[in-house]
Design an enzyme around this catalytic site. Structure first.
Site, PDB file in Angstrom:
ATOM      1  N   CYS A   1       0.803  -1.225   0.000  1.00  0.00           N
ATOM      2  CA  CYS A   1       0.000   0.000   0.000  1.00  0.00           C
ATOM      3  C   CYS A   1       0.833   1.271   0.000  1.00  0.00           C
ATOM      4  CB  CYS A   1      -0.917   0.015   1.222  1.00  0.00           C
ATOM      5  SG  CYS A   1       0.037   0.003   2.746  1.00  0.00           S
TER       6      CYS A   1
ATOM      7  N   ASP B   1       2.392   2.513   2.546  1.00  0.00           N
ATOM      8  CA  ASP B   1       2.432   3.157   3.856  1.00  0.00           C
ATOM      9  C   ASP B   1       3.805   2.971   4.499  1.00  0.00           C
ATOM     10  OD1 ASP B   1      -0.088   4.051   3.578  1.00  0.00           O
ATOM     11  OD2 ASP B   1      -1.022   2.463   4.737  1.00  0.00           O
TER      12      ASP B   1
ATOM     13  N   CYS C   1      -2.476   3.036   7.857  1.00  0.00           N
ATOM     14  CA  CYS C   1      -3.907   2.951   8.114  1.00  0.00           C
ATOM     15  C   CYS C   1      -4.183   2.606   9.583  1.00  0.00           C
ATOM     16  CB  CYS C   1      -4.506   1.878   7.229  1.00  0.00           C
ATOM     17  SG  CYS C   1      -3.934   0.255   7.720  1.00  0.00           S
TER      18      CYS C   1
ATOM     19  N   CYS D   1      -1.057  -5.166   6.887  1.00  0.00           N
ATOM     20  CA  CYS D   1      -0.728  -3.954   7.655  1.00  0.00           C
ATOM     21  C   CYS D   1       0.054  -4.296   8.915  1.00  0.00           C
ATOM     22  CB  CYS D   1      -1.997  -3.224   8.034  1.00  0.00           C
ATOM     23  SG  CYS D   1      -3.138  -3.000   6.660  1.00  0.00           S
TER      24      CYS D   1
END
Ligand code: FES
Length: 126
Positions: free
Chosen positions: A34, A36, A60, A104
């Site tokens: 992603c 991130d 996130c 994540c």
């Protein structure tokens, strides 16, 4: 998407957010999936024990929650013990994550490993 209460708690009130000046080790990683970013700072004493740990993320909610929980789990542990804590253990202790958000939780583990590698590089064993 359903988050557990523990995940929501750590997302709304993340523990150990920030940075450590003169950290013993710093690790920064990006999530390939992603984009991130996660940065973790550790303070390690002369007995190889993690006495402080802080994180910052452009990530996130699931990344924030798992990092917050991961910092709690490694605090006070030796560097070797901290390396044994996996993202699965962190996720499990939060009651799980929706499958699409599992990637994540890898951010914290990877950043921690990078921070420990950085620490070891700066403090080679005699
Ligand atoms: Fe990027 Fe969760 S979507 S860390």
């Amino acid at each position: 998407m359903m988050y557990t209460q523990q995940v929501m708690d750590h997302f709304m009130n993340p523990r150990n957010v920030g940075e450590i000046e003169n950290a013993s080790g710093v690790g920064e990683v990006g999530n390939a999936k992603c984009g991130d970013i996660m940065k973790i700072y550790i303070k390690v004493d002369e007995n190889d024990v993690i006495t402080d740990v802080k994180f910052k993320t452009f990530g996130c909610g699931a990344a924030i929650a798992t990092s917050s929980r991961a910092t709690e789990m490694v605090m006070g542990k030796s560097v070797d013990e901290a390396l044994k804590i996996t993202n699965e253990m962190v996720t499990e202790s939060l009651g799980g994550l929706p499958p699409v958000k599992l990637h994540c939780s890898v951010l914290a583990e990877e950043a921690l490993h990078a921070a420990i590698a950085d620490y070891r590089e700066k403090h080679p064993k005699a």
